[in-house]
Design a protein around this motif. Structure first.
Motif, PDB file in Angstrom:
ATOM      1  N   LEU A  16       0.990  -1.119   0.018  1.00  0.00           N
ATOM      2  CA  LEU A  16      -0.170  -0.155  -0.042  1.00  0.00           C
ATOM      3  C   LEU A  16       0.832   1.142  -0.147  1.00  0.00           C
ATOM      4  CD1 LEU A  16      -3.035  -0.963   2.610  1.00  0.00           C
ATOM      5  CD2 LEU A  16      -3.020  -0.531  -0.100  1.00  0.00           C
ATOM      6  N   GLN A  19       2.675   1.430  -3.542  1.00  0.00           N
ATOM      7  CA  GLN A  19       1.769   1.668  -4.576  1.00  0.00           C
ATOM      8  C   GLN A  19       1.358   3.105  -4.513  1.00  0.00           C
ATOM      9  OE1 GLN A  19      -1.982   1.806  -4.014  1.00  0.00           O
ATOM     10  NE2 GLN A  19      -2.242   2.267  -6.121  1.00  0.00           N
ATOM     11  N   TYR A  48       3.240   7.901   2.753  1.00  0.00           N
ATOM     12  CA  TYR A  48       3.281   6.874   1.995  1.00  0.00           C
ATOM     13  C   TYR A  48       4.741   6.305   2.285  1.00  0.00           C
ATOM     14  CZ  TYR A  48      -0.867   7.240  -0.369  1.00  0.00           C
ATOM     15  OH  TYR A  48      -2.231   7.309  -0.796  1.00  0.00           O
TER      16      TYR A  48
END
Length: 67
Positions: A16, A19, A48
């Motif tokens: 996650l 990506q 992220y």
């Protein structure tokens, strides 16, 4: 069983995070799961990255302990 769960959770977080970061770098307007987060592209990219590093660490720990 607990270590296998940590391994799977870590792999999911890694996927996650990586990506989401790649998506954000390719299209700055597509923030994905972190669209609600204020602060712009730099804050979202940092989040992220943190999720990806946390996932890699958790998957590595779970993989070592599951053996």
């Amino acid at each position: 069983m607990r270590h296998v769960t940590a391994l799977i959770t870590g792999m999911l977080l890694l996927v996650l995070g990586a990506q989401g970061a790649i998506r954000l770098l390719a299209d700055h307007d597509n923030a994905g799961l972190l669209a609600w987060l204020p602060g712009g592209i730099a804050v979202r990219l940092a989040c992220y990255a943190v999720v990806a590093v946390l996932g890699a660490s958790l998957a590595g720990w779970g993989g070592r302990k599951a053996k």
